[in-house]
Scaffold this active site. Sequence first.
Site, mmCIF file in Angstrom:
data_model
loop_
_atom_site.group_PDB
_atom_site.id
_atom_site.type_symbol
_atom_site.label_atom_id
_atom_site.label_comp_id
_atom_site.label_asym_id
_atom_site.label_seq_id
_atom_site.Cartn_x
_atom_site.Cartn_y
_atom_site.Cartn_z
ATOM 1 N N ARG A 202 -12.594 -3.120 -8.390
ATOM 2 C CA ARG A 202 -12.152 -4.035 -7.209
ATOM 3 C C ARG A 202 -13.454 -4.297 -6.322
ATOM 4 O O ARG A 202 -14.369 -3.407 -6.130
ATOM 5 C CB ARG A 202 -11.302 -3.263 -6.394
ATOM 6 N N TYR B 279 -11.200 -1.552 10.406
ATOM 7 C CA TYR B 279 -12.369 -1.009 9.501
ATOM 8 C C TYR B 279 -12.627 -1.527 8.274
ATOM 9 O O TYR B 279 -13.711 -1.173 7.723
ATOM 10 C CB TYR B 279 -12.329 0.675 9.243
ATOM 11 N N LYS B 280 -11.924 -2.443 7.986
ATOM 12 C CA LYS B 280 -12.121 -3.241 6.747
ATOM 13 C C LYS B 280 -12.981 -4.755 6.970
ATOM 14 O O LYS B 280 -14.040 -4.533 7.354
ATOM 15 C CB LYS B 280 -11.000 -3.434 5.936
ATOM 16 N N ASP C 220 2.075 -6.220 6.910
ATOM 17 C CA ASP C 220 0.817 -5.231 7.218
ATOM 18 C C ASP C 220 -0.342 -6.318 6.744
ATOM 19 O O ASP C 220 -0.625 -6.905 5.718
ATOM 20 C CB ASP C 220 0.878 -4.223 6.200
ATOM 21 N N PHE D 17 0.958 -1.381 -0.129
ATOM 22 C CA PHE D 17 -0.012 -0.160 -0.020
ATOM 23 C C PHE D 17 1.060 1.247 -0.002
ATOM 24 O O PHE D 17 1.621 1.217 0.635
ATOM 25 C CB PHE D 17 -0.976 -0.079 1.283
#
Length: 397
Positions: free
Chosen positions: A356, A209-210, A184, A113
């Site tokens: 996505r 939060y995912k 990560d 990321f």
Amino acid sequence: MSDFAKTKKLFHMPDGVIYLDGNSLGPLPLAARARVVDMMAAEWGNQLIKGWNSAGWMLQPRRIGDRIARLIGAAEGTVVMGDTLSIKVHQALASALELNPERRVVLSDNGNFPSDLYIAQGLLKSLDKGYTLKVVEPEAVEAAIDESVAVMMLTEVDYRTGRLHDMKALTEKAHAAGALTVWDLAHSAGAIPVDLAGAKADFAVGCTYKYLNGGPGAPAFIYVAPEHQDAARPALSGWLGHEAPFAFDLDYRPGAGIDRMRVGTPPIIALAALDAALDAWNGIDMADIRRASIGLTDLFIAEIEKRCPELSLNSPRDGARRGSQVSFRHREGYAIMQALIARGLIGDFRAPDSIRFGFTPLYIGEAEVRAAVGIIEDVVNNRLWDAPDYRKKALVT
């Protein structure tokens, strides 16, 4: 056996929406809404500042960290909550570099990321000790591990393609070369089985939060392997990582174990929402999650390729080599995604050309996948995306 029909009822989903974007932001758990209201009224409202003791606020970062530890293959006392993922990346990388002081290379890949790479660039520049950030293709990481590498810093699941790194194999290779690892887990925690202890990872970080459904801006977590906990120096020496925060010493003394990785005051309202969201995982086996996820993503890929020839797969075809997300490429990917969202199918776009989709068995099943494919087929094959409004770029894509 995990009961996904039961977990599906635990989430609020707006009418007419198929939500395939839990890899960016999980939906609202019904229990989180009730828990936050109760926390604000009964704890903050009635207990005021006493809540730090009487409601156990000060202990929440460790207690909730232990709940997440179960989902990522970590022992109790090795995970703590707090701050943002960016801060936790900074903490983990800085501590790992100090534990390997004779080396000057941080190895990463271009599927990491970008924020992680930005943080590494900024930290290495500030340290001003001749460090180099070496960024290679994901497939070239293993070959790039050598005795010059101080830290290998990777995101386990590529945010754009879903490509999955072999954590255990790469960690073994890094350790054999004398390097430490920072993983990560932003697209791993709650999406795939993770075994930090079994892989002998040194440090790991992740957001909540995912796939963990903690809500926008939910606090991040950091993992430190037991053998490093009392040696890792926190570069961000926050007062709650102090050995005795309320002694108010003028000099920093790191706390014991994972507590030294605490920095600032914990976000108690956000932690209350996350704590309630984690209840959805009670009784859930990550192996069941993985089997269901691969089944859903395999079905999605097969149906899209059969019905939408203009779309090009941008994820590994083998389910064992990808996380719980799938992306397809199209030169008009942004407009396509806006048209899909307008029809109630929510995914997201990642530059330059990828649409996505995330697949979360807690609330997504085969019926949603087949309905989503029907919408995509209509939008793509009938060029319903070809309208000026769908090309207007929003702040968040």
